[in-house]
Design a protein around this motif. Sequence first.
Motif, short mmCIF file in Angstrom:
data_model
loop_
_atom_site.label_atom_id
_atom_site.label_comp_id
_atom_site.label_asym_id
_atom_site.label_seq_id
_atom_site.Cartn_x
_atom_site.Cartn_y
_atom_site.Cartn_z
N PHE A 110 0.87 -1.12 0.22
CA PHE A 110 -0.22 -0.25 0.40
C PHE A 110 0.95 0.89 0.09
O PHE A 110 0.35 2.09 -0.92
CB PHE A 110 -1.01 -0.34 0.91
CG PHE A 110 -1.95 -0.72 0.96
CD1 PHE A 110 -2.44 -1.67 -0.30
CD2 PHE A 110 -3.11 -0.83 2.10
CE1 PHE A 110 -3.59 -2.11 -0.63
CE2 PHE A 110 -4.46 -0.95 1.58
CZ PHE A 110 -4.47 -1.64 0.47
N GLY A 111 1.90 1.21 0.84
CA GLY A 111 2.71 2.27 0.81
C GLY A 111 3.37 2.75 -0.74
O GLY A 111 3.28 3.37 -1.51
N VAL A 112 3.95 2.15 -1.21
CA VAL A 112 3.71 1.99 -2.49
C VAL A 112 3.22 2.58 -3.42
O VAL A 112 3.25 3.24 -4.54
CB VAL A 112 5.07 0.20 -3.35
CG1 VAL A 112 5.56 1.07 -4.71
CG2 VAL A 112 6.45 -0.11 -2.37
N PHE A 113 2.00 2.24 -3.67
CA PHE A 113 1.05 2.61 -4.05
C PHE A 113 1.06 4.04 -4.11
O PHE A 113 0.76 5.04 -4.78
CB PHE A 113 -0.20 1.47 -3.70
CG PHE A 113 -0.73 0.57 -5.25
CD1 PHE A 113 -0.77 0.86 -6.63
CD2 PHE A 113 0.01 -0.45 -5.09
CE1 PHE A 113 -1.02 -0.34 -7.48
CE2 PHE A 113 -0.42 -1.68 -6.29
CZ PHE A 113 -1.11 -1.56 -7.13
N SER B 189 6.41 2.82 5.73
CA SER B 189 6.61 3.74 5.65
C SER B 189 8.43 3.12 5.08
O SER B 189 8.93 3.86 4.36
CB SER B 189 7.27 4.69 6.90
OG SER B 189 7.77 3.93 7.95
N LEU B 190 9.12 2.35 5.58
CA LEU B 190 10.36 1.80 5.73
C LEU B 190 10.90 1.30 3.79
O LEU B 190 11.70 2.05 3.17
CB LEU B 190 10.98 0.74 6.33
CG LEU B 190 10.47 1.42 8.06
CD1 LEU B 190 11.76 0.52 8.94
CD2 LEU B 190 11.99 2.83 7.99
N PRO B 191 10.05 0.69 3.82
CA PRO B 191 10.07 0.11 2.74
C PRO B 191 10.69 1.04 1.29
O PRO B 191 11.03 1.36 0.31
CB PRO B 191 9.07 -1.24 2.02
CG PRO B 191 9.30 -1.30 3.42
CD PRO B 191 8.97 -0.47 4.66
N GLY C 170 12.30 5.34 -3.14
CA GLY C 170 12.94 6.26 -2.83
C GLY C 170 14.33 6.31 -3.87
O GLY C 170 15.20 6.84 -3.70
N LEU C 171 15.68 5.95 -2.60
CA LEU C 171 16.95 5.77 -1.90
C LEU C 171 17.46 5.37 -3.85
O LEU C 171 18.31 5.60 -4.27
CB LEU C 171 17.22 5.03 -0.95
CG LEU C 171 16.86 5.78 -0.04
CD1 LEU C 171 17.81 5.40 1.70
CD2 LEU C 171 18.16 6.97 -0.17
N LEU C 172 16.90 4.18 -4.11
CA LEU C 172 17.11 3.49 -5.57
C LEU C 172 16.47 3.82 -6.70
O LEU C 172 17.21 3.73 -7.26
CB LEU C 172 16.22 1.62 -4.73
CG LEU C 172 17.10 0.95 -3.88
CD1 LEU C 172 16.59 -0.34 -4.09
CD2 LEU C 172 18.72 0.79 -4.47
N ALA C 173 14.96 4.68 -6.24
CA ALA C 173 14.78 5.06 -8.19
C ALA C 173 15.97 6.06 -8.20
O ALA C 173 16.00 6.62 -9.42
CB ALA C 173 13.59 6.20 -7.60
N GLY C 174 17.22 6.37 -7.39
CA GLY C 174 17.90 7.67 -8.46
C GLY C 174 18.63 7.04 -9.27
O GLY C 174 19.05 7.15 -10.45
N PHE D 166 11.92 -3.84 -5.11
CA PHE D 166 11.07 -4.07 -3.46
C PHE D 166 10.37 -5.23 -3.46
O PHE D 166 10.55 -6.21 -2.40
CB PHE D 166 10.49 -2.59 -4.08
CG PHE D 166 9.19 -3.32 -2.94
CD1 PHE D 166 9.05 -3.04 -1.59
CD2 PHE D 166 8.56 -3.00 -3.77
CE1 PHE D 166 7.85 -3.18 -1.27
CE2 PHE D 166 6.55 -3.19 -3.09
CZ PHE D 166 6.44 -3.24 -1.32
N ILE D 167 10.07 -5.35 -5.01
CA ILE D 167 9.41 -6.77 -4.97
C ILE D 167 10.00 -8.13 -4.94
O ILE D 167 9.08 -9.59 -4.23
CB ILE D 167 8.89 -6.82 -6.84
CG1 ILE D 167 7.78 -6.00 -6.72
CG2 ILE D 167 8.10 -7.89 -6.49
CD1 ILE D 167 6.94 -5.19 -8.37
#
Length: 403
Positions: free
Chosen positions: A227-230, A350-352, A357-361, A372-373
């Motif tokens: 849900f957090g990612v969505f 929140s944490l995942p 966000g950190l890996l998206a860069g 993540f998946i």
Amino acid sequence: MDGDLRGRRQSLLSGAVFAVCMAGTTLPTPLYGLYQQKFDFSELTVTVVYAVYAVGVIGVLLLAGNASDAVGRRPVLLWGLACAALSAVCFLSATSLGWLYAGRLLSGLSAGLFTGAATAYVMELAPHGGGSRATFLATAANMGGLGCGPLLAGVLAQYADWPLYLPFAVHLALVACSAAVLLRLPETVGERRPLSTVRPQRPGLPPRVRAVFGPAAAATFVGFALFGVFTSVSPSFLTQSLNVHDRALSGAVVALAFFASTAGQLVVGRVGLTRSLPLGCAALLAGLALLAGALWWELLPLVVLSALVGGIGHGLAFRGSLAAVAQASEANRRAAVISTLFVVAYAGISLPVIGVGLLAGPMGLEGAGLVFIACMTLLVSVAGLYLLRRPVPATEADEARRT
């Protein structure tokens, strides 16, 4: 008869107030892209802004989660509505990124104040014999409200003027109406104590609960992480990768996950506790697989299916987890154990997300999502296999259903 009718009406009204408050917590979801354009911040910042909400929720749950038992339900819910109103004012006044952080923190405080107090209030206002229906009403108000937030904001942002202001102005008006309704409802706590008697709650985990709590917490963590990612990065993915710029559609996809969770929680009563947790894990796995396919092939239908299937899995797993740990807990430790499960849930939301966000860069949004998946798939697979080998004991209701 009149008393039962009055109780049902009061319970429904309190559920509506609950839904209004929770809608405010997801209201900014389809608007993050507009804020990125306005304030020029990265995808990591989007996830951090989102995660600040969870910090507020966890803080209230630990420090004042039992406040309504002392001072009464209505005062705590009025404080929650005040925080929701201040959150809307922050977003209406937003001229820099700091306003967004403040708005999300206040939103988290409002959700933390409402989560326990409103659930208890809805159930206590229900007429005698309506406990099961009231429990579902509280759950539906929670998840349904969370789903209505992005849907309302998306539709207003897409089809009306002032997309960064009108959704919060509308919500502010709804909060004012909710306060008026709440003031007309009765208090359900008989013997009230001063606020000074409220003490921070320490999450507790007695030895007899640990065998059930581990897999239940893992399933809860994955469900809330999904849900957090969505709710944090899916609007950006729809815009950047799928070229979907319809904010109403973006909000509807997020809302679908929350509405599907409500449906999944309703199914628990039919399939029973013993089956709901492993079925929830299986549905979460399917939802993660569909999300992976959506990221890999960049297909909107798979995003929609992922929201639907993953939402149902979340509902099955979360309501099953709550029932399992409550059943395994002693009465005098039950609140502490459930608080611990909620802390796990909001850590998952929140944490995942910050990790993505950190890996998206360096990896891009799709690559970060696939990492993540993979992590969540491993976690929920272990929980599901454990539950198949050591299922949760059946309740009396489950045994009655079989016979």
